[in-house]
Design a protein around this motif. Structure first.
Motif, PDB file in Angstrom:
ATOM      1  N   LEU A 374      39.781  48.689  27.703  1.00  0.00           N
ATOM      2  CA  LEU A 374      39.206  47.886  28.773  1.00  0.00           C
ATOM      3  C   LEU A 374      39.878  46.515  28.841  1.00  0.00           C
ATOM      4  CD1 LEU A 374      37.091  47.485  30.969  1.00  0.00           C
ATOM      5  CD2 LEU A 374      35.487  46.736  29.206  1.00  0.00           C
ATOM      6  N   ASP A 375      40.139  45.937  27.680  1.00  0.00           N
ATOM      7  CA  ASP A 375      40.785  44.629  27.623  1.00  0.00           C
ATOM      8  C   ASP A 375      42.166  44.665  28.277  1.00  0.00           C
ATOM      9  OD1 ASP A 375      41.203  41.857  26.343  1.00  0.00           O
ATOM     10  OD2 ASP A 375      42.853  43.011  25.505  1.00  0.00           O
ATOM     11  N   ALA A 376      42.948  45.707  27.961  1.00  0.00           N
ATOM     12  CA  ALA A 376      44.301  45.815  28.512  1.00  0.00           C
ATOM     13  C   ALA A 376      44.259  45.932  30.034  1.00  0.00           C
ATOM     14  CB  ALA A 376      45.018  47.018  27.903  1.00  0.00           C
ATOM     15  N   VAL A 377      43.327  46.742  30.532  1.00  0.00           N
ATOM     16  CA  VAL A 377      43.230  46.930  31.983  1.00  0.00           C
ATOM     17  C   VAL A 377      42.768  45.650  32.667  1.00  0.00           C
ATOM     18  CG1 VAL A 377      42.042  48.190  33.808  1.00  0.00           C
ATOM     19  CG2 VAL A 377      42.862  49.410  31.785  1.00  0.00           C
ATOM     20  N   MET A 378      41.689  45.037  32.165  1.00  0.00           N
ATOM     21  CA  MET A 378      41.121  43.862  32.826  1.00  0.00           C
ATOM     22  C   MET A 378      42.065  42.666  32.769  1.00  0.00           C
ATOM     23  SD  MET A 378      38.424  44.961  34.118  1.00  0.00           S
ATOM     24  CE  MET A 378      37.925  43.388  34.781  1.00  0.00           C
ATOM     25  N   LEU A 379      42.692  42.447  31.619  1.00  0.00           N
ATOM     26  CA  LEU A 379      43.594  41.304  31.537  1.00  0.00           C
ATOM     27  C   LEU A 379      44.868  41.533  32.335  1.00  0.00           C
ATOM     28  CD1 LEU A 379      43.181  40.205  27.818  1.00  0.00           C
ATOM     29  CD2 LEU A 379      42.201  39.175  29.859  1.00  0.00           C
ATOM     30  N   SER A 380      45.287  42.788  32.449  1.00  0.00           N
ATOM     31  CA  SER A 380      46.420  43.071  33.331  1.00  0.00           C
ATOM     32  C   SER A 380      46.050  42.773  34.778  1.00  0.00           C
ATOM     33  CB  SER A 380      46.850  44.533  33.179  1.00  0.00           C
ATOM     34  OG  SER A 380      47.371  44.764  31.889  1.00  0.00           O
ATOM     35  N   PHE A 381      44.818  43.140  35.167  1.00  0.00           N
ATOM     36  CA  PHE A 381      44.333  42.780  36.499  1.00  0.00           C
ATOM     37  C   PHE A 381      44.323  41.265  36.674  1.00  0.00           C
ATOM     38  CE2 PHE A 381      41.658  46.878  37.073  1.00  0.00           C
ATOM     39  CZ  PHE A 381      42.815  47.567  37.421  1.00  0.00           C
ATOM     40  N   ALA A 382      43.905  40.560  35.624  1.00  0.00           N
ATOM     41  CA  ALA A 382      43.827  39.103  35.716  1.00  0.00           C
ATOM     42  C   ALA A 382      45.215  38.493  35.888  1.00  0.00           C
ATOM     43  CB  ALA A 382      43.166  38.540  34.461  1.00  0.00           C
ATOM     44  N   LEU A 383      46.182  39.011  35.113  1.00  0.00           N
ATOM     45  CA  LEU A 383      47.536  38.484  35.249  1.00  0.00           C
ATOM     46  C   LEU A 383      48.141  38.835  36.608  1.00  0.00           C
ATOM     47  CD1 LEU A 383      48.858  39.282  31.654  1.00  0.00           C
ATOM     48  CD2 LEU A 383      48.210  37.055  32.577  1.00  0.00           C
ATOM     49  N   ALA A 384      47.821  40.052  37.088  1.00  0.00           N
ATOM     50  CA  ALA A 384      48.282  40.421  38.431  1.00  0.00           C
ATOM     51  C   ALA A 384      47.634  39.529  39.483  1.00  0.00           C
ATOM     52  CB  ALA A 384      47.965  41.888  38.698  1.00  0.00           C
ATOM     53  N   ASP A 385      46.371  39.170  39.253  1.00  0.00           N
ATOM     54  CA  ASP A 385      45.682  38.276  40.192  1.00  0.00           C
ATOM     55  C   ASP A 385      46.354  36.902  40.217  1.00  0.00           C
ATOM     56  OD1 ASP A 385      43.336  37.707  41.954  1.00  0.00           O
ATOM     57  OD2 ASP A 385      42.866  36.274  40.360  1.00  0.00           O
ATOM     58  N   ARG A 386      46.771  36.431  39.065  1.00  0.00           N
ATOM     59  CA  ARG A 386      47.496  35.157  39.015  1.00  0.00           C
ATOM     60  C   ARG A 386      48.786  35.243  39.822  1.00  0.00           C
ATOM     61  NH1 ARG A 386      46.389  31.816  34.204  1.00  0.00           N
ATOM     62  NH2 ARG A 386      48.584  31.230  34.233  1.00  0.00           N
ATOM     63  N   LEU A 387      49.484  36.385  39.691  1.00  0.00           N
ATOM     64  CA  LEU A 387      50.718  36.564  40.452  1.00  0.00           C
ATOM     65  C   LEU A 387      50.433  36.622  41.945  1.00  0.00           C
ATOM     66  CD1 LEU A 387      53.767  37.045  40.361  1.00  0.00           C
ATOM     67  CD2 LEU A 387      53.292  39.499  40.096  1.00  0.00           C
ATOM     68  N   ARG A 388      49.332  37.304  42.314  1.00  0.00           N
ATOM     69  CA  ARG A 388      48.962  37.399  43.732  1.00  0.00           C
ATOM     70  C   ARG A 388      48.645  36.019  44.299  1.00  0.00           C
ATOM     71  NH1 ARG A 388      44.634  37.062  46.541  1.00  0.00           N
ATOM     72  NH2 ARG A 388      43.323  36.839  44.682  1.00  0.00           N
ATOM     73  N   ILE A 389      47.930  35.207  43.533  1.00  0.00           N
ATOM     74  CA  ILE A 389      47.593  33.858  43.995  1.00  0.00           C
ATOM     75  C   ILE A 389      48.847  33.017  44.171  1.00  0.00           C
ATOM     76  CG2 ILE A 389      46.446  31.712  43.328  1.00  0.00           C
ATOM     77  CD1 ILE A 389      44.328  33.444  41.929  1.00  0.00           C
ATOM     78  N   ALA A 390      49.785  33.150  43.232  1.00  0.00           N
ATOM     79  CA  ALA A 390      51.032  32.390  43.338  1.00  0.00           C
ATOM     80  C   ALA A 390      51.818  32.801  44.570  1.00  0.00           C
ATOM     81  CB  ALA A 390      51.867  32.603  42.071  1.00  0.00           C
ATOM     82  N   ARG A 391      51.852  34.112  44.841  1.00  0.00           N
ATOM     83  CA  ARG A 391      52.561  34.588  46.025  1.00  0.00           C
ATOM     84  C   ARG A 391      51.854  34.143  47.302  1.00  0.00           C
ATOM     85  NH1 ARG A 391      54.076  40.792  44.139  1.00  0.00           N
ATOM     86  NH2 ARG A 391      55.859  40.219  42.808  1.00  0.00           N
ATOM     87  N   ALA A 392      50.520  34.162  47.264  1.00  0.00           N
ATOM     88  CA  ALA A 392      49.770  33.732  48.444  1.00  0.00           C
ATOM     89  C   ALA A 392      50.029  32.263  48.739  1.00  0.00           C
ATOM     90  CB  ALA A 392      48.276  33.979  48.232  1.00  0.00           C
ATOM     91  N   GLU A 393      50.089  31.477  47.678  1.00  0.00           N
ATOM     92  CA  GLU A 393      50.372  30.059  47.871  1.00  0.00           C
ATOM     93  C   GLU A 393      51.769  29.848  48.454  1.00  0.00           C
ATOM     94  OE1 GLU A 393      49.780  28.460  44.036  1.00  0.00           O
ATOM     95  OE2 GLU A 393      47.589  28.280  44.237  1.00  0.00           O
TER      96      GLU A 393
END
Length: 650
Positions: A374-393
């Protein structure tokens, strides 16, 4: 999920229906039976028991009767497990005895079959892997059980947490059960490795340090989990059992170091929570000191026990970091608490399980596996979310730039200039940020060096009494190990009996010179001169060992102004050699317990607080017997002691 794992851990018992005490029945159709619920458990704190001695012990209440796993936390004691196995068929049955845990150091099996024949087996993770009956991560032995009732004795000693579970398997059924187990581990490792590769590719693509720290964090968990599950031993270092043992604690520490560094980066503690950042750095330094000092001062036992205790502290600390980050408005902390906390709670549950604090079950022992997935999946989602936010910006900036170009060229140029200045400032800030990170990474290492030197200096400030105690303990331990080694060699037949003609007065002359300094230091009068010649037939090395042990023993229990003397007298075809002292003596009950492996007299300190183990007298007894003599003692409390033994005349 973390709370669910916690509830499962504390709510699931390892108990089964309680069978007849100390007995199981098997037949050809029974392919699997757990032995621990029927086993009698006996603690052997002095490491003196044998299988025969165990049979003579009276029955006592057994807290593990009916339970799948026996757990004892950390202890230096030996534990014995006894169970009667009744083969109700008319033909012998071949079965595999498999232990649930892979980390038990020394496992010795004694099987007494119905005709009285005794079969001995030895295993454990201190032996090379290829010595196992079946090439499997768990310790196993192959037993041939004739019709009737056989007695199984299992002796276990380990420096790791005592968790002992054992099952008797039919060979093909055991292999079939491993198929489902392989599916589970394949799924678990597959999920975690996929997440590792995914984040590794992200790091290679965008070179963000946070992805590198997460990759190291996942990798340290995979290797640590594979190690305590017993997978790395046969695959990576089957010929290096010592390293395989140390790998348990080393990878637990590395997992915690990687987890703390990832926590610092992911939650951006340095910029958002400076106080928490300093605490995290301090914890890393303290754990590094513990990693080094426990290994140097306490060996593997201190290292593994400290790593298990530290992982509980680390889990609670990371949970606290996630909570305060979320309360401070850190958006990423949501994923951290959902994912990382599940893994950290799972790790804490497993630490408490192997420490015998909570009951053993499949869920409690493998809690980190579920948490880490669960940790690997959720934190991967979190890191992907950071990348998505950076791209959105970035996209938002591009749109704004286009709008400015359409609305007003002059305004566009002004904005371009302004944006250029902002980018330069941002780059300068970024460079400064990396410089600070480099400085802060040097800081902990410098602090560790200073702290280590301070610790070394503080050790030199130990009191004389403490240092003397250390010297005494070291000397006594060294003497005991020398005796133990000699005894062990004698048991293995490595000390050959080579009789020759020996003149006793010459031996006593040499012993007088050897012990005179020690006697003078204690103020004891030592007189080993005998009239000669007295010729005997004996092994010279054994005769010297016997006399040295008896004289050393006499010196231990005599004080200033006491005396020690030697004499020789004829006794038929033998000479009787006496070592007499005027020391503290001993009572008759103590005398009865000397010279025997199965009994240990009440320990009496020497006149200078010297400790004794009794092994020297046991060694004397065995050597005298090998030289066709007898040994005995005559003593009264407070009136001195005479040890005597006989050897054949030459």
């Amino acid at each position: 999920m973390g709370v669910l794992l916690l509830c499962i851990a504390f709510g699931t018992k390892a108990d089964v229906a309680q069978p007849a005490r100390g007995e199981v029945s098997i037949n050809g159709s029974l392919t699997e039976i757990a032995l621990m619920p029927s086993a009698r458990t006996v603690k052997d704190p002095d490491n003196k028991l044998t299988a025969e001695g165990l049979l003579k012990l009276p029955e006592t209440p057994d807290e593990f009767m009916g339970k799948r796993i026996a757990s004892f936390f950390f202890t230096d004691a030996v534990y014995w497990f006894q169970v009667s196995i009744k083969n109700t068929d008319s033909t012998p049955l071949q079965r595999l005895l498999v232990f649930d845990q892979s980390w038990l150091d020394d496992v010795q099996i004694t099987l007494i079959v119905p005709d009285g024949t005794t079969r001995l087996f030895k295993g454990g993770d201190l032996l090379p892997f290829q010595q196992r009956t079946v090439s499997h991560r768990n310790i196993n032995f192959e037993l041939l059980l004739p019709p009737g009732e056989s007695q199984l004795f299992v002796r276990v000693k380990t420096r790791d947490p005592y968790l002992v579970g054992m099952t008797l398997w039919e060979r093909s059924a055991f292999f079939e059960s491993n198929i489902s187990e392989a599916h589970y581990y394949g799924f678990f490792y597959g999920v975690v490795v996929v997440m590792l590769l995914y984040n590794l590719m992200l790091y290679i693509s965008i070179r963000e340090p946070i992805y590198a720290t997460y990759v190291v964090y996942i990798l340290s968990f995979i290797v640590g989990t594979a190690t305590y599950n017993g997978h790395t031993y046969p695959l990576l270092w089957p010929d290096y059992p010592i390293w395989s043992n140390w790998a348990h604690s080393i990878f637990i520490y590395l997992y915690m170091f990687a987890g703390l560094i990832f926590t610092i980066h992911f939650l951006e503690l340095r910029s958002k929570l400076p106080h928490a950042y300093r605490l995290a750095k301090a914890l890393i330094i303290i754990m590094l000191v513990s990693f080094v000092l426990t290994a140097i001062l306490g060996g593997y036992r201190w290292h593994i026990s400290s790593s298990i205790l530290w992982i509980v502290v680390y889990s609670l600390f990371a949970l606290w970091m996630g909570v305060i980050s979320l309360l401070s408005g850190n958006r990423s902390a949501r994923f951290f608490l959902i994912g990382t906390t599940a893994c950290l709670v799972g790790s804490a549950i497993t630490a408490l399980t192997v420490s015998a604090v909570i009951p053993y079950s499949f869920y409690t022992f493998h809690a980190p596996d579920f948490g880490m997935m669960l940790d690997a999946v959720m934190l991967s989602f979190a890191l992907a979310d950071r990348l998505r936010i950076a791209r959105a910006e970035t996209e938002q900036a591009r749109v704004e730039l286009l709008e400015v170009m359409v609305s007003d060229t002059e305004k566009l140029e002004s904005r371009v200039v302004q944006r250029t200045l902002e980018l330069k400032e941002a780059n300068a800030t970024k460079d400064k940020f990396f410089s600070i990170i480099a400085h802060d990474l040097r800081g902990p290492i410098g602090s560790l060096s200073a702290l280590f030197n301070d610790v070394v200096l503080s050790i030199e400030d130990l009191t004389d009494d403490t240092l003397q105690a250390v010297r005494t303990t070291t000397k006594n331990t060294h003497n005991f190990l020398e005796q133990l080694l000699t005894w062990a060699r004698s048991q293995k037949g490595e000390i050959s009996y080579t009789p020759e003609a020996i003149e006793l007065s010459q031996i006593f002359k040499e012993l007088q010179e050897l012990f005179s300094a020690q006697a003078q230091t204690k103020g004891v009068k030592l007189d080993l001169k005998i009239d000669g010649p007295y010729w005997i037939i004996a092994d010279l090395a054994m005769a010297n060992t016997i006399l040295r042990n008896l004289i050393s023993n006499a010196l231990k229990y005599t004080d200033r102004d006491d005396s020690i003397s030697a004499s020789v007298e004829e006794e038929g075809n033998h000479y009787r050699i006496n070592i007499e002292d005027s020391g503290i003596g001993m009572d008759h009950d103590t005398q009865k317990m000397l010279f025997h492996m199965g009994t240990k007299p009440q320990s009496t300190l020497g006149t200078k607080q010297e400790s004794g183990t009794g092994l020297g007298l046991i060694l004397c007894s065995e050597f005298v017997e090998q030289n066709h003599g007898t040994i005995g003692v005559k003593s009264e409390k407070g009136e001195g002691t005479t040890f005597w033994f006989t050897l054949p005349k030459g």
